[in-house]
Design an enzyme around this catalytic site. Structure first.
Site, PDB file in Angstrom:
ATOM      1  N   ASP A  67     -23.157 -17.408  -7.408  1.00 11.80           N
ATOM      2  CA  ASP A  67     -23.339 -18.713  -6.773  1.00 11.80           C
ATOM      3  C   ASP A  67     -22.962 -18.711  -5.296  1.00 11.80           C
ATOM      4  OD1 ASP A  67     -20.627 -18.360  -7.376  1.00 11.80           O
ATOM      5  OD2 ASP A  67     -20.662 -19.816  -8.990  1.00 11.80           O
ATOM      6  N   ASN A 136     -12.640 -26.626 -16.427  1.00  9.70           N
ATOM      7  CA  ASN A 136     -13.494 -27.476 -17.252  1.00  9.70           C
ATOM      8  C   ASN A 136     -14.486 -26.669 -18.097  1.00  9.70           C
ATOM      9  OD1 ASN A 136     -15.297 -26.542 -15.398  1.00  9.70           O
ATOM     10  ND2 ASN A 136     -15.869 -28.526 -14.542  1.00  9.70           N
ATOM     11  N   HIS A 138     -16.546 -24.308 -16.979  1.00 15.86           N
ATOM     12  CA  HIS A 138     -17.790 -23.864 -16.332  1.00 15.86           C
ATOM     13  C   HIS A 138     -17.828 -22.352 -16.148  1.00 15.86           C
ATOM     14  CE1 HIS A 138     -16.154 -24.452 -11.935  1.00 15.86           C
ATOM     15  NE2 HIS A 138     -15.950 -23.225 -12.323  1.00 15.86           N
ATOM     16  N   GLU A 143     -21.729 -26.710 -14.587  1.00 14.43           N
ATOM     17  CA  GLU A 143     -20.710 -27.685 -14.959  1.00 14.43           C
ATOM     18  C   GLU A 143     -20.998 -28.253 -16.359  1.00 14.43           C
ATOM     19  OE1 GLU A 143     -18.295 -27.456 -13.200  1.00 14.43           O
ATOM     20  OE2 GLU A 143     -18.508 -28.032 -11.105  1.00 14.43           O
TER      21      GLU A 143
HETATM   22  C1  F6R Z   1     -17.232 -18.206  -8.843  1.00 15.86           C
HETATM   23  C2  F6R Z   1     -17.637 -18.942 -10.045  1.00 15.86           C
HETATM   24  C3  F6R Z   1     -16.717 -19.865 -10.750  1.00 15.86           C
HETATM   25  C4  F6R Z   1     -15.273 -19.342 -10.848  1.00 15.86           C
HETATM   26  C5  F6R Z   1     -14.383 -20.375 -11.531  1.00 15.86           C
HETATM   27  C6  F6R Z   1     -12.936 -19.929 -11.576  1.00 15.86           C
HETATM   28  O1  F6R Z   1     -18.277 -17.415  -8.359  1.00 15.86           O
HETATM   29  O2  F6R Z   1     -18.750 -18.837 -10.412  1.00 15.86           O
HETATM   30  O3  F6R Z   1     -17.212 -20.081 -12.052  1.00 15.86           O
HETATM   31  O4  F6R Z   1     -15.268 -18.147 -11.562  1.00 15.86           O
HETATM   32  O5  F6R Z   1     -14.457 -21.585 -10.860  1.00 15.86           O
HETATM   33  O6  F6R Z   1     -12.458 -19.875 -10.271  1.00 15.86           O
HETATM   34  P1  F6R Z   1     -11.012 -19.225  -9.949  1.00 15.86           P
HETATM   35  O7  F6R Z   1     -11.159 -17.786 -10.268  1.00 15.86           O
HETATM   36  O8  F6R Z   1     -10.807 -19.457  -8.475  1.00 15.86           O
HETATM   37  O9  F6R Z   1     -10.037 -19.914 -10.819  1.00 15.86           O
END
Ligand code: F6R
Length: 252
Positions: A67, A136, A138, A143
């Protein structure tokens, strides 16, 4: 689903790097799907170390990031482009032409999403996709309550994601509210998936993802249907799991 339970973040990062490196050694022209955020930072450090000390070769590797924020230029310190250059690409021998990250500044977003999917297909599909998980549930920026059948698309970030990611920005207002993300379908097409989670704030999301019903409210729960998923979690992230219910759980 194989689950590795490790003591802490360092062990999670080392184990994850070993799995990615093994994939690269088995298939030197592997296509890797990569994540950003705090979770994989340690894994990237380990991979850089392996490149420098053990000649881990990235010369034929292709990468696709999950992303990118919509509206952040590449040179913004919080863009995922910047993150990837800083944490990994500037320190290894990957060919710049083999790096793929959605372009969050593209005016025609639909065309950019289609292009991204086509590039993944042209590369032969993703061999190993690395994932973190949001509080959450994701994965990527898919989401809760998005369609499982989505391909790469523009997403509106959840309030919880914006709050969680505001730690990287000077203020809440600066956090982008949209992103381009691979869809759940894109992720599920990967041949292998490596899901990482650490810390107690991920414990509930991990429980719902691994043990709960499969439903769009918990995007990561779809991973239960993938045939080749490895999960590495530290003790804190495993706190809510019923450990005896996981026959393939390994301690390491
Ligand atoms: C990042 C991504 C997100 C993160 C998730 C956890 O490329 O796709 O799904 O993996 O938000 O983020 P952290 O590792 O910062 O807790």
């Amino acid at each position: 689903m194989r689950i590795y339970l490790v003591d802490d973040y360092e062990k999670m990062s080392k184990k994850a790097a070993t799995i990615v490196a093994s994939q690269m050694r088995i298939k030197p022209d592997s296509v890797l799907g990569l994540a950003t955020g705090s979770t994989p930072e340690g894994m990237y450090k380990e991979l850089v170390k392996m490149h420098k000390k053990e000649d881990l070769d990235f010369s034929e590797i292709k990468t696709f990031n999950l992303d990118e924020y919509y509206g952040l230029p590449k040179d913004n310190r919080e863009s995922y482009y910047f993150y990837m250059m800083n944490n990994l690409f500037n320190h290894i021998n990957i060919k710049k032409g083999n790096i793929n990250i959605p372009n969050g500044m593209e005016e025609d977003i639909k065309a950019e999403c289609i292009r991204y999917e086509e590039e993944i297909e042209k590369a032969g599909g993703i061999d190993l996709q690395v994932l973190g998980i949001g509080r959450n549930g994701h994965i990527g920026f898919n989401e809760p309550n998005l369609k499982f059948e989505a391909l790469t698309h523009l997403v509106k970030l959840d309030e919880d994601t914006i709050t969680a990611n505001s730690r990287f920005f000077d203020s809440l207002d600066e956090v982008p509210t949209k992103a381009i993300s691979m869809g759940i379908k894109t992720i599920m097409h990967s041949r292998k998936i490596l899901l990482l989670a650490n810390g107690k704030e991920k414990a509930l999301a991990i429980k719902k993802a691994l043990e709960g019903p499969i439903k769009p409210e918990v995007p990561a729960s779809i991973l239960q249907l993938h045939i080749d998923v490895t999960v590495i979690i530290d003790k804190e992230a495993s706190k809510e799991l019923n450990l005896e219910d996981h026959p393939k759980l390994k301690w390491s």
